[in-house]
Scaffold this active site. Structure first.
Site, PDB file in Angstrom:
ATOM      1  CG  ASN A 127      -2.001   1.039   1.149  1.00 50.49           C
ATOM      2  OD1 ASN A 127      -1.787   2.131   0.636  1.00 50.49           O
ATOM      3  ND2 ASN A 127      -3.157   0.708   1.674  1.00 50.49           N
ATOM      4  CE1 TYR A 133      -2.574   5.773   7.986  1.00 50.52           C
ATOM      5  CE2 TYR A 133      -1.865   4.062   6.468  1.00 50.52           C
ATOM      6  CZ  TYR A 133      -2.880   4.794   7.063  1.00 50.52           C
ATOM      7  OH  TYR A 133      -4.178   4.556   6.730  1.00 50.52           O
TER       8      TYR A 133
END
Length: 173
Positions: A127, A133
């Site tokens: 991903n 993140y």
């Protein structure tokens, strides 16, 4: 300029959440048949007598285009609850408006306000949002490996439990 909004999901969002989970499955290259979730599941488990999760809805120009579904976990080492993010997803056509960041910051604010010591989530290894993140200070844990048991193996193992330990075991749903 587009208008964005993050809000708590309501029972009226049940069908929308199911549609967004289906869109997530497509994004993750999974067949739609792998999504067993129904609007009734959402109403029962998110808004019924026994709440099992909460959800946020991301809107772009008054249209639901993303969501985050989360629930509390518990850390024995911290002695406090944490927040586990089961899913965080924004439709491709709505990306680039900051909705993913708004969702994750809203989750962090909820966790902090509730005295949670940590926020946990899982991200697929391929991903591209992993870098997003990392920039936010959410780190990949390399020393922990995820394990999972699903049906029918779960039922078989549960059937091996000592009946004296679990008298009156409820029947399966």
């Amino acid at each position: 300029m587009s208008k964005t909004l993050i809000r708590h999901a309501t029972v009226e969002d049940a069908d929308t959440i199911v549609a967004l989970v289906q869109a997530l499955a497509i994004y993750e290259n999974e067949p739609l048949s792998s999504v067993k979730l129904t609007a009734e599941d959402i109403r029962r488990d998110g808004f019924g007598a026994s709440i099992r999760f909460e959800a946020l809805i991301a809107e772009l120009d008054n249209e639901a285009v993303g969501f985050a579904l989360y629930f509390h976990n518990y850390s024995t080492w911290e002695g406090r609850a944490g927040l586990f993010v089961e899913d965080l997803f924004v439709l491709e056509r709505a990306r680039g408006h900051g909705l993913g960041r708004q969702l994750i910051t809203a989750l962090a604010a909820i966790a902090d306000a509730r005295g949670c010591r940590r926020l946990d989530l899982n991200v697929l290894d391929w991903n591209p949002t992993r870098e997003f993140y990392h920039r936010l200070g959410i780190h990949h844990k390399t020393e922990w490996l995820p394990y999972r048991m699903t049906q029918p193996a779960l039922a078989r193992l549960g059937d091996a439990a000592d009946p004296a330990w679990f008298p009156g075991r409820p029947t399966r749903l």
